[in-house]
Write an enzyme that holds these catalytic residues in place. Structure first.
Site, PDB file in Angstrom:
ATOM      1  CG  ASP A  69      -0.363  -0.555   2.461  1.00  0.00           C
ATOM      2  OD1 ASP A  69       0.874  -0.630   2.567  1.00  0.00           O
ATOM      3  OD2 ASP A  69      -1.125  -0.929   3.368  1.00  0.00           O
ATOM      4  CD  GLU A 128      -4.245   3.648   6.801  1.00  0.00           C
ATOM      5  OE1 GLU A 128      -5.275   3.462   7.473  1.00  0.00           O
ATOM      6  OE2 GLU A 128      -3.126   3.243   7.144  1.00  0.00           O
TER       7      GLU A 128
END
Length: 377
Positions: A69, A128
């Site tokens: 990520d 997120e």
């Protein structure tokens, strides 16, 4: 050879929130282009701020995937580091700068010679906030590059450098964001009979939803229902017309998540009816499903690292933290694991500072595992 420390520190200074990782994307592309220039067995695609790097095997039977990520958090950094965030109100407080650096190091190793099997590197945005993995999958970003097996890691501050921790089942919880508004009728505090107090109903709701965990959830399984925010009213002598609550549900199975969502909705609707209030309820799970490791692949990975000198393998219990890699693992079998980074501060803390010694360790050890996977017969 890449300078891992400089890369991590460069990335740490430019954190960006999901789907706005423009500088991060440009930085990653510069490094990736440098590593893959002139290699006819490497292809690159982009999806918004995401990047896919496909290494074609010489005689492939499968495609192995490695996912990282790339987004940061809306947090004001308080580390005091010389290379602290230069983006106001943004921080890599969840270690994604470490994740990206490891992925670039693994990519550098992987392209040194053409592997037998295919290898896909996914640099995924918006972990997120927007479940970027789900967005990419649903938009067809993988195409014919979708892996047969997917692997990924997350740094963990309370584990030491040299620790790799995972299990053969659920590693992370599935999460669901809850937004709730009760709407009644405001009025003077001296005349409550002429108003309809939304704050009283919200107070009842906060206590009633705790019965979901105590009376609807199997105590062996467990669940979390937490409301961290309640906003109502304007001053002491005015009855609140509205009350807004913001919370989260976390469970280790999707079935329990859906049950908890159902019971929360029933309680909210029941209270709204009994108090004569209007209700606006939003339950948003999106791609934040439980991270469920494939038992056989987890066995293989754990056995590999158990035998690797310098690795302390830990068979660890599940955590109630959420991760959108759970969505991709619901589509492709794979394994996620924790990487120890030995910090006194937790993930998402403004002082979270991972030990950079974890970088060469991770790149060396995980590189050996990926080399085994992409060259095995």
């Amino acid at each position: 050879m890449l300078d891992y420390l400089n890369i991590r520190r460069d990335l740490h200074q430019i954190p960006e929130i999901g789907l706005e990782e423009y500088k991060t994307h440009a930085y990653l592309m510069q490094v990736i282009d440098g590593l893959t220039a002139g290699l006819d067995f490497v292809e690159i695609r982009t999806w918004r701020t995401g990047i896919l790097v496909f290494i074609k095997g010489s005689s492939p039977d499968k495609t192995i995937g490695w996912r990282t990520d790339i987004d940061g958090l809306p947090i004001v950094e308080d580390t005091g580091l010389d290379f602290a965030s230069t983006h106001e109100g943004r921080m890599h407080a969840c270690g994604h700068d470490m994740h990206m650096t490891v992925a670039l190091g693994l990519l550098e190793q992987a392209v040194s010679t053409q592997p037998t099997h295919n290898l896909l590197f996914l640099f995924q945005p918006a972990e997120e906030n927007e479940a970027g993995g789900m967005l990419m999958y649903e938009d067809g970003a993988f195409g014919d590059w979708l892996p047969d097996e997917f692997y990924g890691l997350h740094v963990r501050p309370d584990l030491k450098v040299g620790d790799i921790a995972t299990n053969r089942g659920t590693l992370f919880a599935g999460t669901c964001e809850v937004k709730l508004t009760f709407k009644g009728k405001g009025g003077h505090a001296a005349f409550p009979h002429e108003a309809n107090d939304a704050l009283v109903a919200a107070s009842y709701f906060i206590t009633q939803v705790q019965t979901i965990v105590s009376r609807n959830v199997d105590p062996i399984e467990g669940a979390v229902v937490t409301f961290g925010s309640l906003h109502a009213g304007t001053t002491n002598n005015v009855i609140a017309e509205t009350a807004f609550l913001h919370g989260t549900i976390r469970t280790l199975t999707q079935e329990m998540n859906l049950l908890t969502q159902k019971r929360l909705r029933e309680i909210a609707e029941g209270l709204a009816q009994s108090f004569g209030l209007e209700l606006d309820l939003e339950l948003k799970q999106g791609g934040y499903l439980p991270v469920e490791n494939h038992p056989d692949l987890a066995d293989e990975l754990m056995d590999f690292f158990q035998k690797e000198e310098g690795v302390q393998l830990i068979d660890i219990e599940p955590a109630m933290t959420g991760e959108d890699f759970g969505y991709l693992l619901s589509k492709v079998k794979g394994v996620m694991f924790w990487l120890g980074v030995d910090s006194p501060y937790a993930l998402h803390h403004p002082k979270m500072t991972p030990d950079e010694a974890a970088l060469p360790f991770a790149i060396e050890k995980i590189g050996k595992f990926l080399d085994y996977k992409i060259n095995e017969r």
